[in-house]
Structures are given as structure tokens and as C-alpha cells.
Design a protein around this motif. Structure first.
Motif, PDB file in Angstrom:
ATOM      1  N   SER A 158       0.948  -1.453   0.173  1.00 36.81           N
ATOM      2  CA  SER A 158       0.228   0.269   0.033  1.00 36.81           C
ATOM      3  C   SER A 158       0.741   1.252   0.018  1.00 36.81           C
ATOM      4  O   SER A 158       1.924   1.022   0.242  1.00 36.81           O
ATOM      5  CB  SER A 158      -1.075   0.258   1.341  1.00 36.81           C
ATOM      6  N   LEU A 159       0.525   2.109  -0.514  1.00 29.32           N
ATOM      7  CA  LEU A 159       1.004   3.731  -0.344  1.00 29.32           C
ATOM      8  C   LEU A 159       1.876   3.960   1.023  1.00 29.32           C
ATOM      9  O   LEU A 159       2.605   4.795   1.431  1.00 29.32           O
ATOM     10  CB  LEU A 159      -0.210   4.685  -0.965  1.00 29.32           C
ATOM     11  N   GLU A 160       0.459   4.155   2.132  1.00 28.58           N
ATOM     12  CA  GLU A 160       1.053   4.178   2.886  1.00 28.58           C
ATOM     13  C   GLU A 160       2.411   2.844   4.298  1.00 28.58           C
ATOM     14  O   GLU A 160       3.340   3.711   4.669  1.00 28.58           O
ATOM     15  CB  GLU A 160      -0.080   4.041   4.227  1.00 28.58           C
ATOM     16  N   VAL A 161       2.000   1.989   3.295  1.00 29.86           N
ATOM     17  CA  VAL A 161       2.919   1.076   4.188  1.00 29.86           C
ATOM     18  C   VAL A 161       4.650   1.231   3.512  1.00 29.86           C
ATOM     19  O   VAL A 161       5.736   1.908   4.436  1.00 29.86           O
ATOM     20  CB  VAL A 161       2.906  -0.482   2.852  1.00 29.86           C
ATOM     21  N   ARG A 197      -3.160  12.274  -5.330  1.00 28.57           N
ATOM     22  CA  ARG A 197      -3.095  13.799  -4.994  1.00 28.57           C
ATOM     23  C   ARG A 197      -3.367  14.360  -3.680  1.00 28.57           C
ATOM     24  O   ARG A 197      -3.322  14.225  -2.906  1.00 28.57           O
ATOM     25  CB  ARG A 197      -3.372  14.912  -5.836  1.00 28.57           C
ATOM     26  N   ARG A 198      -5.274  13.832  -3.602  1.00 31.03           N
ATOM     27  CA  ARG A 198      -5.793  14.236  -1.832  1.00 31.03           C
ATOM     28  C   ARG A 198      -4.938  13.563  -1.234  1.00 31.03           C
ATOM     29  O   ARG A 198      -4.800  13.782   0.246  1.00 31.03           O
ATOM     30  CB  ARG A 198      -6.851  13.885  -2.033  1.00 31.03           C
ATOM     31  N   THR A 199      -4.557  12.095  -1.294  1.00 26.56           N
ATOM     32  CA  THR A 199      -3.952  11.330  -0.365  1.00 26.56           C
ATOM     33  C   THR A 199      -2.722  11.776   0.118  1.00 26.56           C
ATOM     34  O   THR A 199      -2.365  11.388   0.852  1.00 26.56           O
ATOM     35  CB  THR A 199      -4.637   9.495  -0.404  1.00 26.56           C
ATOM     36  N   VAL A 200      -1.736  11.839  -0.988  1.00 22.07           N
ATOM     37  CA  VAL A 200      -0.826  12.520  -0.953  1.00 22.07           C
ATOM     38  C   VAL A 200      -0.594  13.927   0.032  1.00 22.07           C
ATOM     39  O   VAL A 200       0.130  14.106   1.016  1.00 22.07           O
ATOM     40  CB  VAL A 200      -0.130  12.222  -2.088  1.00 22.07           C
ATOM     41  N   GLY A 201      -1.433  14.538  -0.034  1.00 18.24           N
ATOM     42  CA  GLY A 201      -1.696  16.074   0.255  1.00 18.24           C
ATOM     43  C   GLY A 201      -2.161  15.583   1.970  1.00 18.24           C
ATOM     44  O   GLY A 201      -0.896  16.253   3.072  1.00 18.24           O
ATOM     45  N   GLU A 202      -3.229  14.677   2.218  1.00 18.44           N
ATOM     46  CA  GLU A 202      -3.117  14.462   3.463  1.00 18.44           C
ATOM     47  C   GLU A 202      -2.528  14.082   4.566  1.00 18.44           C
ATOM     48  O   GLU A 202      -2.066  14.208   6.009  1.00 18.44           O
ATOM     49  CB  GLU A 202      -4.417  13.218   3.658  1.00 18.44           C
ATOM     50  N   ASN A 238       0.808  14.046   3.902  1.00 18.44           N
ATOM     51  CA  ASN A 238       2.289  15.749   4.140  1.00 18.44           C
ATOM     52  C   ASN A 238       1.889  16.322   5.266  1.00 18.44           C
ATOM     53  O   ASN A 238       2.842  16.924   6.000  1.00 18.44           O
ATOM     54  CB  ASN A 238       2.221  15.780   2.621  1.00 18.44           C
ATOM     55  N   GLU A 239       0.121  16.645   5.362  1.00 15.11           N
ATOM     56  CA  GLU A 239      -0.355  17.679   6.279  1.00 15.11           C
ATOM     57  C   GLU A 239      -0.002  16.380   7.376  1.00 15.11           C
ATOM     58  O   GLU A 239       0.491  17.152   8.739  1.00 15.11           O
ATOM     59  CB  GLU A 239      -1.931  17.060   6.009  1.00 15.11           C
ATOM     60  N   ARG A 240       0.033  15.521   7.621  1.00 16.99           N
ATOM     61  CA  ARG A 240       0.270  14.728   8.588  1.00 16.99           C
ATOM     62  C   ARG A 240       1.200  14.817   9.256  1.00 16.99           C
ATOM     63  O   ARG A 240       2.051  14.623   9.804  1.00 16.99           O
ATOM     64  CB  ARG A 240      -0.263  13.612   8.459  1.00 16.99           C
ATOM     65  N   PHE A 241       2.493  14.927   8.396  1.00 10.31           N
ATOM     66  CA  PHE A 241       3.623  14.142   8.022  1.00 10.31           C
ATOM     67  C   PHE A 241       4.410  15.971   9.284  1.00 10.31           C
ATOM     68  O   PHE A 241       5.284  15.831  10.075  1.00 10.31           O
ATOM     69  CB  PHE A 241       4.412  13.770   6.502  1.00 10.31           C
ATOM     70  N   ALA A 242       3.399  16.845   8.863  1.00  9.99           N
ATOM     71  CA  ALA A 242       4.573  18.820   8.858  1.00  9.99           C
ATOM     72  C   ALA A 242       3.821  18.295  10.811  1.00  9.99           C
ATOM     73  O   ALA A 242       4.190  18.652  11.409  1.00  9.99           O
ATOM     74  CB  ALA A 242       3.247  19.282   8.106  1.00  9.99           C
ATOM     75  N   ALA A 243       2.264  18.277  10.795  1.00  8.22           N
ATOM     76  CA  ALA A 243       1.792  18.527  12.126  1.00  8.22           C
ATOM     77  C   ALA A 243       2.820  17.109  13.130  1.00  8.22           C
ATOM     78  O   ALA A 243       3.037  17.681  13.941  1.00  8.22           O
ATOM     79  CB  ALA A 243       0.633  17.190  12.121  1.00  8.22           C
ATOM     80  N   VAL A 300       8.852  12.719  15.312  1.00  9.94           N
ATOM     81  CA  VAL A 300       8.618  11.722  14.060  1.00  9.94           C
ATOM     82  C   VAL A 300       9.368  10.598  14.796  1.00  9.94           C
ATOM     83  O   VAL A 300       9.990  10.710  16.001  1.00  9.94           O
ATOM     84  CB  VAL A 300      10.002  13.319  13.451  1.00  9.94           C
ATOM     85  N   PRO A 301       9.052   9.848  14.183  1.00 14.00           N
ATOM     86  CA  PRO A 301       9.589   8.448  14.297  1.00 14.00           C
ATOM     87  C   PRO A 301      11.441   7.901  14.580  1.00 14.00           C
ATOM     88  O   PRO A 301      11.788   9.093  13.081  1.00 14.00           O
ATOM     89  CB  PRO A 301       8.683   7.997  13.083  1.00 14.00           C
ATOM     90  N   ASP A 302      11.633   7.484  14.779  1.00 12.48           N
ATOM     91  CA  ASP A 302      12.927   7.334  15.295  1.00 12.48           C
ATOM     92  C   ASP A 302      13.939   7.295  13.742  1.00 12.48           C
ATOM     93  O   ASP A 302      13.593   6.268  12.735  1.00 12.48           O
ATOM     94  CB  ASP A 302      13.805   6.309  16.315  1.00 12.48           C
ATOM     95  N   GLY A 303      14.504   7.894  13.400  1.00 19.10           N
ATOM     96  CA  GLY A 303      15.251   7.593  12.063  1.00 19.10           C
ATOM     97  C   GLY A 303      15.354   8.406  10.548  1.00 19.10           C
ATOM     98  O   GLY A 303      15.328   8.619   9.451  1.00 19.10           O
ATOM     99  N   ALA A 304      13.704   8.858  11.047  1.00 18.08           N
ATOM    100  CA  ALA A 304      12.960  10.090  10.007  1.00 18.08           C
ATOM    101  C   ALA A 304      13.441  11.322   9.725  1.00 18.08           C
ATOM    102  O   ALA A 304      13.919  11.764  10.584  1.00 18.08           O
ATOM    103  CB  ALA A 304      11.599   9.787  10.251  1.00 18.08           C
ATOM    104  N   ASP A 305      13.249  12.013   8.781  1.00 13.93           N
ATOM    105  CA  ASP A 305      13.932  13.545   8.715  1.00 13.93           C
ATOM    106  C   ASP A 305      12.209  14.484   8.428  1.00 13.93           C
ATOM    107  O   ASP A 305      11.252  13.617   8.446  1.00 13.93           O
ATOM    108  CB  ASP A 305      14.105  13.473   7.130  1.00 13.93           C
ATOM    109  N   PRO A 306      12.665  15.326  10.055  1.00 17.30           N
ATOM    110  CA  PRO A 306      11.658  16.136  10.022  1.00 17.30           C
ATOM    111  C   PRO A 306      10.641  16.761   9.327  1.00 17.30           C
ATOM    112  O   PRO A 306       9.854  16.613   8.901  1.00 17.30           O
ATOM    113  CB  PRO A 306      11.647  17.465  10.812  1.00 17.30           C
ATOM    114  N   ALA A 307      11.535  16.635   7.597  1.00 21.00           N
ATOM    115  CA  ALA A 307      11.525  17.348   7.222  1.00 21.00           C
ATOM    116  C   ALA A 307      10.679  16.352   5.510  1.00 21.00           C
ATOM    117  O   ALA A 307      10.626  16.994   4.651  1.00 21.00           O
ATOM    118  CB  ALA A 307      12.290  18.696   6.230  1.00 21.00           C
ATOM    119  N   PHE A 308      10.648  15.067   5.959  1.00 22.37           N
ATOM    120  CA  PHE A 308      10.597  14.143   5.062  1.00 22.37           C
ATOM    121  C   PHE A 308       8.702  14.386   3.615  1.00 22.37           C
ATOM    122  O   PHE A 308       8.180  15.237   5.101  1.00 22.37           O
ATOM    123  CB  PHE A 308      10.279  12.767   5.469  1.00 22.37           C
ATOM    124  N   ARG A 309       8.877  15.015   2.874  1.00 18.01           N
ATOM    125  CA  ARG A 309       7.685  14.519   1.942  1.00 18.01           C
ATOM    126  C   ARG A 309       7.802  14.024   1.136  1.00 18.01           C
ATOM    127  O   ARG A 309       8.930  13.323   0.525  1.00 18.01           O
ATOM    128  CB  ARG A 309       7.660  16.850   0.966  1.00 18.01           C
TER     129      ARG A 309
END
Length: 323
Positions: free
Chosen positions: A102-105, A142-147, A149-154, A161-170
Motif C-alpha cells: 500500500s501507499l501508506e506502507v 493527489r488528495r491522499t498524498v496531501g493528507e 504530508n499534512e500529517r507528517f508536518a503535524a 517524528v519516528p526514530d530515524g525519520a527526517d522531520p522535513a520528509f515529504r
């Protein structure tokens, strides 16, 4: 190590240099020409052997007899790209087309790997075997991608942010755009303009005459919304051969239009290969190195992409996804 990682041509060049300096070189080491019964002189490192011959250390990937000895003598060996130079990946698939997860995985896995961005490039609509996206599904994705990215930013704002992840990930919204059999592109310009990244590929009509294949690629490269040509030769190793292209004209066109050429790390492709990478570089082209991932395990394909790029003498400045 030097002997068995070098091609015959590379080893012949080293033996010639050794003889000029009064030595006989073999896989056992160096022996004075006038004392061939002497014990061979060996070295702690490969670099030490090269230094004894008046050369900078030549990376194993370049030991092919293609000018690397002359470059080492002149101090002009390239500083080859490293896996750690890549900051993102511009080619990946999910359940939305022919991916196996899946996209999320997929995106959570890319994020956890510490990269700064991942480009999603599910297939466009005409590639039926890959469940390509209709324009309506493009908008939904596109809407799913936007949602996401909004979650990652929040999460970054909240310090979660999960361990090892870049806080600015998009997650960047892209497409693997089909260059269709009749030479048109699979989506209209207004739809292409809304994408972050457009990677155009040719999968069907592979047996068309060279002139027709070149015209199809030219249509893609001259379109202002196309950023990358994916796996340009179209080969699958042991399965199908390269497309019949005018490669010199292809490289000139890519350089003229500023279209990036993909070095696809899938072990089934390794496309472009090292000889074409060098020819493209000489023509003024630049590249991206991608995984073409269809599941999380395929992120490892970036390693193969870097390996084939190194064989092609690629430096960091030639690769856009080091930026």
C-alpha cells in the motif's frame, strides 16, 4: 585483490607500468625483472600497490581498461558517487498501480529510512497491465498524498517524528507517464502540470522502427512537464533486448532539453548501463538514480543503482537526487 577485481585490459596496463619500472607484476605481487626467483613483494592495501606504480588508488568499479590508469597517473580520477549522497528516490509504485504494497506502507518505510523525500510514480492510464491511473484516480491519489504530508508536518511540529525519520520528509506526487504507441503522452498538459515530478517511460510498441521510437522519446523530452526519462533502453536482462535507438541523438536531445536520464537500480534492468552512462555524460546529460521499488524490500535497489553509476564514472554533481 587488484588482480582479480581488474579486467584483463586493466591488468595488462598495470603490468606494462611495472615493467617500465623494472618489475614483473603478477597475482602474487612484484618481483624484480632481474631477480625473477626472488620472493614477491606484496602490499598491505590496494592503494599501496597503486602507489608503487606511481598511481592514485583506482576504485574497483573503474578497473576496466577504459582510461582509468591514465586518469590515475594525471590525478584526474573522479570522486565517485556514494550511496549516502542520495537524498531521495524518484521512482516507486504502490497498490494504486502495480506495486505489491500500500501507499501508506511504502511511504512510512521510505520515511523511516531517513530520506528527505520519496517520489510516488504509479503508472499512467494506458498501461492496462499495470492498473494505470485514470485522471479521476490521479486526483484521488493527489488528495491522499496531501493528507499524508499534512500529517507528517503535524508530527514534526509536535516533535513526534519516528526514530530515524527526517522531520522535513515529504512525499512527492509523481507519475510514470506512458509514452504511447502513437507517440502521444498519456495525460494532457494541464494534468501533467499539477504533478511534482513526471517520469516518462516507454513500455509498449518496442519493435517500432528506430525513427518512430526516437520521435516518441522526442515528444516526451520536449514536453515542458517531463522531468525524467525512465529506464531509457527498456531492457530487461535475459528477457528482452535494448530498444533500437539512435543513442547519440538521444543523448544530445536529453542534454538540450535538460531532461534527466534515469539509472534504474532494479536488478532486472540496471538501465542505463555503464557504457551508456559514460556516453551520456560526455554529451552533457545528468541523471537520477532510482529504485523502481514495487515493495519495501526493493529500496535496496538504490544500492545497485549507485553501483552501476560508479561503474559509469558518475560523480555526485551529475545526479539530481543528491540535491
Amino acid at each position: 585483490l587488484v588482480h582479480f577485481t581488474g579486467s584483463a585490459e586493466h591488468n595488462v596496463a598495470l603490468r606494462h607500468r611495472a615493467r617500465e619500472r623494472g618489475w614483473s607484476l603478477s597475482e602474487r605481487g612484484l618481483v624484480p625483472l632481474d631477480e625473477e626467483s626472488a620472493a614477491p613483494m606484496t602490499f598491505a592495501t590496494e592503494a599501496d600497490l597503486y602507489a608503487s606504480l606511481g598511481l592514485a588508488a583506482i576504485p574497483p568499479e573503474l578497473r576496466e581498461g577504459r582510461g582509468e590508469v591514465e586518469a590515475a597517473e594525471a590525478g584526474e580520477l573522479p570522486h565517485l558517487i556514494e550511496r549516502s549522497d542520495l537524498r531521495g528516490d524518484c521512482h516507486s509504485h504502490t497498490h494504486w498501480s502495480d506495486g505489491r504494497e500500500s501507499l501508506e506502507v511504502m511511504v512510512e518505510s521510505a520515511r523511516a529510512a531517513g530520506r528527505e523525500y520519496q517520489v510516488l510514480t504509479d503508472h499512467s492510464q494506458s498501461l492496462g497491465i499495470a492498473n494505470g491511473l485514470t485522471p479521476m484516480r490521479v486526483e484521488a491519489q493527489r488528495r491522499t498524498v496531501g493528507e499524508l504530508n499534512e500529517r507528517f508536518a503535524a508530527e514534526a511540529a509536535a516533535g513526534e517524528v519516528p526514530d530515524g525519520a527526517d522531520p522535513a520528509f515529504r512525499l512527492l506526487h509523481g507519475t510514470e507517464l506512458e509514452i504511447t504507441v502513437d507517440g502521444t503522452l498519456d495525460y494532457p498538459d494541464d494534468l501533467l502540470a499539477a504533478y511534482d515530478v513526471v517520469l516518462a517511460s516507454l513500455h509498449v510498441g518496442r519493435r517500432q522502427p528506430r525513427k518512430q521510437l526516437m520521435a516518441r522519446y522526442e515528444t516526451a523530452m520536449r514536453n515542458p512537464h517531463v522531468d525524467i526519462i525512465g529506464h531509457p533502453s527498456g531492457r530487461k536482462i535475459g528477457v528482452r533486448p535494448d530498444l533500437d535507438l539512435d543513442w547519440e541523438a538521444f543523448y544530445r536531445l536529453a542534454a538540450e532539453t535538460g531532461t534527466l536520464l534515469e539509472i534504474n537500480g532494479s536488478p532486472a534492468r540496471l538501465d542505463l548501463d555503464e557504457s551508456r552512462i559514460r556516453a551520456a555524460t560526455e554529451a552533457g546529460c545528468r541523471f537520477v538514480i532510482d529504485s523502481d521499488a514495487h515493495e519495501r524490500a526493493d529500496w535496496a535497489h538504490l544500492d545497485w543503482g549507485v553501483a552501476i553509476a560508479r561503474r559509469g564514472w558518475v560523480t555526485r554533481d551529475l545526479v539530481a537526487n543528491t540535491l
